[in-house]
Write a protein that holds these residues in place. Structure first.
Motif, PDB file in Angstrom:
ATOM      1  N   ALA A  33      43.575  -0.415  49.041  1.00 45.02           N
ATOM      2  CA  ALA A  33      42.273  -0.269  49.404  1.00 45.02           C
ATOM      3  C   ALA A  33      41.358  -1.269  49.783  1.00 45.02           C
ATOM      4  CB  ALA A  33      41.733   0.671  48.182  1.00 45.02           C
ATOM      5  N   ALA A  34      41.649  -2.335  49.316  1.00 48.55           N
ATOM      6  CA  ALA A  34      40.780  -3.329  49.621  1.00 48.55           C
ATOM      7  C   ALA A  34      41.225  -4.181  50.898  1.00 48.55           C
ATOM      8  CB  ALA A  34      41.075  -4.718  48.472  1.00 48.55           C
ATOM      9  N   LEU A  52      39.966  -7.784  56.518  1.00 56.45           N
ATOM     10  CA  LEU A  52      39.401  -8.423  55.468  1.00 56.45           C
ATOM     11  C   LEU A  52      37.826  -8.052  55.384  1.00 56.45           C
ATOM     12  CD1 LEU A  52      40.924 -11.948  56.070  1.00 56.45           C
ATOM     13  CD2 LEU A  52      41.519 -10.256  54.208  1.00 56.45           C
ATOM     14  N   GLY A  53      37.300  -7.048  56.194  1.00 59.86           N
ATOM     15  CA  GLY A  53      35.967  -6.829  56.138  1.00 59.86           C
ATOM     16  C   GLY A  53      35.407  -6.320  54.842  1.00 59.86           C
ATOM     17  N   ASN A  54      36.211  -5.395  54.042  1.00 59.60           N
ATOM     18  CA  ASN A  54      35.650  -5.002  52.684  1.00 59.60           C
ATOM     19  C   ASN A  54      35.405  -6.344  51.772  1.00 59.60           C
ATOM     20  OD1 ASN A  54      36.342  -2.429  53.376  1.00 59.60           O
ATOM     21  ND2 ASN A  54      38.537  -2.832  53.131  1.00 59.60           N
ATOM     22  N   PHE A  55      36.041  -7.493  51.770  1.00 58.31           N
ATOM     23  CA  PHE A  55      35.704  -8.577  50.967  1.00 58.31           C
ATOM     24  C   PHE A  55      34.575  -9.329  51.484  1.00 58.31           C
ATOM     25  CE2 PHE A  55      40.138  -8.107  50.634  1.00 58.31           C
ATOM     26  CZ  PHE A  55      40.507  -8.384  49.171  1.00 58.31           C
ATOM     27  N   ALA A  58      31.551  -7.093  50.298  1.00 60.00           N
ATOM     28  CA  ALA A  58      31.302  -6.994  48.848  1.00 60.00           C
ATOM     29  C   ALA A  58      30.419  -8.559  48.722  1.00 60.00           C
ATOM     30  CB  ALA A  58      32.653  -7.216  48.209  1.00 60.00           C
ATOM     31  N   TRP A  59      31.096  -9.368  49.419  1.00 62.61           N
ATOM     32  CA  TRP A  59      30.292 -10.676  49.231  1.00 62.61           C
ATOM     33  C   TRP A  59      28.784 -10.768  49.356  1.00 62.61           C
ATOM     34  CZ3 TRP A  59      32.414 -14.633  46.596  1.00 62.61           C
ATOM     35  CH2 TRP A  59      31.803 -15.935  46.590  1.00 62.61           C
ATOM     36  N   GLN A  60      28.463 -10.025  50.588  1.00 59.65           N
ATOM     37  CA  GLN A  60      27.059  -9.767  51.388  1.00 59.65           C
ATOM     38  C   GLN A  60      26.278  -9.008  50.468  1.00 59.65           C
ATOM     39  OE1 GLN A  60      27.581  -9.000  55.175  1.00 59.65           O
ATOM     40  NE2 GLN A  60      28.855 -10.941  55.829  1.00 59.65           N
ATOM     41  N   GLN A  61      26.930  -7.918  49.776  1.00 58.31           N
ATOM     42  CA  GLN A  61      26.199  -6.860  49.252  1.00 58.31           C
ATOM     43  C   GLN A  61      25.652  -7.341  47.683  1.00 58.31           C
ATOM     44  OE1 GLN A  61      27.757  -2.955  49.334  1.00 58.31           O
ATOM     45  NE2 GLN A  61      28.477  -3.307  51.573  1.00 58.31           N
ATOM     46  N   TRP A 237      34.884   2.715  47.910  1.00 60.98           N
ATOM     47  CA  TRP A 237      35.732   2.419  47.054  1.00 60.98           C
ATOM     48  C   TRP A 237      36.481   1.278  47.683  1.00 60.98           C
ATOM     49  CZ3 TRP A 237      35.695   3.183  41.981  1.00 60.98           C
ATOM     50  CH2 TRP A 237      35.195   4.263  41.611  1.00 60.98           C
ATOM     51  N   ALA A 238      36.774   1.105  48.914  1.00 60.30           N
ATOM     52  CA  ALA A 238      37.510  -0.035  49.449  1.00 60.30           C
ATOM     53  C   ALA A 238      36.791  -1.317  49.300  1.00 60.30           C
ATOM     54  CB  ALA A 238      37.660   0.295  50.804  1.00 60.30           C
ATOM     55  N   VAL A 239      35.200  -1.249  49.321  1.00 58.92           N
ATOM     56  CA  VAL A 239      34.715  -2.346  49.120  1.00 58.92           C
ATOM     57  C   VAL A 239      34.617  -2.841  47.655  1.00 58.92           C
ATOM     58  CG1 VAL A 239      32.271  -3.491  49.145  1.00 58.92           C
ATOM     59  CG2 VAL A 239      33.262  -1.915  51.032  1.00 58.92           C
ATOM     60  N   ILE A 240      34.581  -1.878  46.656  1.00 63.91           N
ATOM     61  CA  ILE A 240      34.455  -2.030  45.168  1.00 63.91           C
ATOM     62  C   ILE A 240      35.779  -2.589  44.697  1.00 63.91           C
ATOM     63  CG2 ILE A 240      34.450  -0.879  42.973  1.00 63.91           C
ATOM     64  CD1 ILE A 240      32.412   1.282  44.150  1.00 63.91           C
TER      65      ILE A 240
END
Length: 272
Positions: A33-34, A52-55, A58-61, A237-240
């Motif tokens: 999912a990540a 790598l957009g999910n990472f 997450a880093w920005q949010q 969930w991908a971002v989580i």
């Protein structure tokens, strides 16, 4: 003594494989999912594009940079304090004679039987009285001493021949010099084994940091990840899962790089 049969070996290996599978499936899902778009977070497709957009999202949010810094400072502070204080205490119990020695050591062993969660309320009252609530020091202070570390190092120090003490004293070493030049070098495997347990535990500790911290400036990764995952912001969930992997990555990477040293330290320390 009964010997293992072929059936016993098959059952044990099957049980081990089942446990490994139960551990691996959630990790495999998190990795899938990540590294894939949200549209494929719950759908397996070999043609799905990697990202790598999910990472990045997450880093920005969430302020994960601050969470990582807080966690590194916390783990390093606790480990340094434990190694200093517990090494001194273990040496005293192993080699010195003083009134009440047996009773004090029994109390330390009794501490191993007490669940840390039982002390949460009293620890919070103590931190509030000291004016340390919502600080990194408040998270680590209750763990500066460890009954397990004292017991482990004491048992290790007791296996060191006393003749080495006498030789060091003849050479002019003080009591602390004997500890530093004789016991610490010979006790490094036990210290490393305990260090691995301590770092892993406090990196993943959640309940006490959640209770004692209120702000981003003091939250460690576990608390920050929990708040990030439960916010009602439509985060996928991908971002989580990407955030979860970032949180677990340092420990997993450290184990993969130094697994041989990990196993050897536990074997030399006599931990099973």
């Amino acid at each position: 003594m009964m010997q293992d049969t072929a059936l016993d070996r098959i059952l044990m290996r099957s049980g081990g494989a089942l446990l490994a599978l139960l551990w691996f499936v959630p990790l495999a899902y998190a990795i899938w999912a990540a590294f894939h778009p949200a549209a494929f977070e719950a759908r397996f497709d070999l043609t799905a594009p990697l990202t790598l957009g999910n990472f990045s999202a997450a880093w920005q949010q969430a302020p994960f940079a601050r969470y990582f810094l807080n966690t590194f400072l916390l783990v390093a502070m606790i480990l340094a304090a434990q190694l200093v204080l517990c090494t001194l205490a273990a040496f005293a119990f192993a080699r010195l004679s003083f009134p009440g020695k047996s009773i004090l050591f029994a109390l330390i062993l009794l501490q191993l039987l007490v669940m840390p969660d039982i002390l949460l309320v009293e620890n919070y009252k103590t931190m509030r009285a000291l004016g340390l609530v919502d600080s990194i020091l408040a998270i680590g202070l209750p763990y500066f001493a460890s009954g397990f570390a004292i017991f482990l190092l004491r048992q290790t120090f007791m296996t060191i021949p006393k003749e080495l003490d006498e030789a060091a004293r003849i050479e002019g070493c003080s009591l602390l010099g004997v500890l530093w030049r004789v016991y610490v070098p010979l006790g490094k495997p036990a210290m490393l084994a305990f260090g691995l347990v301590s770092v892993s535990h406090h990196w993943n500790n959640f309940l006490w940091p959640l209770i004692i911290t209120n702000s981003v400036e003091t939250r460690p990764l576990t608390v920050g990840l929990s708040i990030f995952a439960t916010t009602d912001s439509g985060t996928s969930w991908a971002v989580i899962n990407a955030a979860t992997l970032m949180t677990a990555a340092p420990l997993l990477l450290g184990f993969l790089l130094f697994q041989r040293q990990f196993v050897q330290s536990f074997m030399r320390a006599g931990i099973k």
